[in-house]
Design an enzyme around this catalytic site. Structure first.
Site, PDB file in Angstrom:
ATOM      1  N   ASP A  46       0.779  -1.141   0.181  1.00 52.79           N
ATOM      2  CA  ASP A  46       0.198  -0.068  -0.001  1.00 52.79           C
ATOM      3  C   ASP A  46       0.774   1.223  -0.139  1.00 52.79           C
ATOM      4  OD1 ASP A  46      -2.327   1.355  -0.162  1.00 52.79           O
ATOM      5  OD2 ASP A  46      -2.759   1.208   2.296  1.00 52.79           O
TER       6      ASP A  46
ATOM      7  N   HIS B 157       2.347   3.269  -8.757  1.00 51.93           N
ATOM      8  CA  HIS B 157       2.315   1.614  -8.973  1.00 51.93           C
ATOM      9  C   HIS B 157       3.259   1.278  -9.879  1.00 51.93           C
ATOM     10  CE1 HIS B 157      -1.720   2.233  -7.527  1.00 51.93           C
ATOM     11  NE2 HIS B 157      -2.230   2.786  -8.539  1.00 51.93           N
TER      12      HIS B 157
ATOM     13  N   ASN C 215     -11.177  -2.589  -4.818  1.00 51.11           N
ATOM     14  CA  ASN C 215     -10.294  -1.711  -6.011  1.00 51.11           C
ATOM     15  C   ASN C 215     -10.987  -1.232  -6.958  1.00 51.11           C
ATOM     16  OD1 ASN C 215      -7.396  -2.819  -4.607  1.00 51.11           O
ATOM     17  ND2 ASN C 215      -8.322  -1.144  -3.810  1.00 51.11           N
TER      18      ASN C 215
END
Ligand code: IPE
Ligand code: IPE
Ligand code: MG
Length: 238
Positions: A10, A27, A58
């Site tokens: 995270d 990411h 998500n």
């Protein structure tokens, strides 16, 4: 040494935004950390490494971010394939498959088949995964077994439930790491985390280093896992 390490990767978005970059850059950088952790687990002969890549929740994110994550996942499966084979990693994917794009599924299938006989660390990617969903699916499978007469109601015990999860046959999670500082489990491996040691670090996933990983492992080694019992050295005090 933990047998099963599970990680909630995270803080990608926050890491990027703090640096004036779009969330997706976080990411992208996160893939380097995945590579590092795989290498470490191979070196340390850790049996199972579960990485939370996409939760059932998500899908609420903006379509653009979802599209980028799918593209990144596909790229990862293609570009890391050689390394996965070189490190003898055995890929496993847990979660639902039907919402993933066909090209992602096809690359996934290729690596799953290619690595099926590998003997090293099991690299288990949780994609479109939800812990409650997994338990509900297990309940369905168990009920089906009863209806078909293959399973007796009395035989439904903890082992039976474990055997119907995606993670059947694996050791439970020993160490759960969450980067990005949030103190929650976000629907990750609810059953398997039952007695896991938790390690939360403020460090965001893109900057999580080998030193940070070693710190978590050392922290784990120093924990006193009692599993509801008492320390053997305290037995005399009762
Ligand atoms: C985790 O990073 C990656 C995924 C959920 C795919 P986030 O994208 O949740 O990053 P933060 O928590 O918003 O910083
Ligand atoms: C958990 O992170 C899911 C993944 C890392 C894939 P989230 O960022 O989605 O969790 P919440 O929303 O903060 O609980
Ligand atoms: Mg997050």
């Amino acid at each position: 040494m933990p047998r099963h390490v599970a990680i909630i990767m995270d803080g990608n978005g926050r890491w990027a935004q703090l640096r004036g970059m779009p969330r997706i850059e976080g990411h992208r950088r996160g893939v380097d950390t995945v590579r590092m952790v795989c290498e470490a687990c191979t070196e340390l002969k850790i049996k199972v490494l579960t990485l939370y890549c996409l939760s059932s929740e998500n899908w609420k994110r903006p379509q653009q971010e979802i599209d980028f994550l799918m593209e990144l996942f596909k790229q990862y499966l293609i570009e890391e394939r050689d390394l996965i084979m070189k490190q003898d990693l055995k890929l496993q994917v847990i979660g639902r498959k039907h919402r993933l794009p066909a090209d992602v599924l096809s690359e996934m299938q290729t690596t799953l088949q290619l690595s099926a006989n590998n003997q090293g660390t099991k690299l288990q990617l949780a994609v479109d995964y939800g812990g409650r969903d997994e338990i509900a699916q297990a309940a369905q499978a168990i009920a089906q077994g009863v209806q078909d007469g293959r399973l007796q109601i009395d035989a439904i015990d903890e082992q039976c439930v474990s055997d119907h999860l995606f993670t059947a046959g694996q050791p439970d999670v020993d160490l759960m790491i969450r980067t990005g500082g949030e103190m929650r489990v976000s629907n990750f491996l609810l059953w398997q985390l039952s007695y896991a040691e938790l390690w939360v670090t403020e460090t965001c996933w893109p900057e999580f280093s080998r030193e940070d990983f070693d710190a978590a492992l050392n922290g784990f080694a120093a924990r006193d896992r009692r599993f509801g019992g008492i320390k053997t050295s305290n037995l005399g005090d009762v």
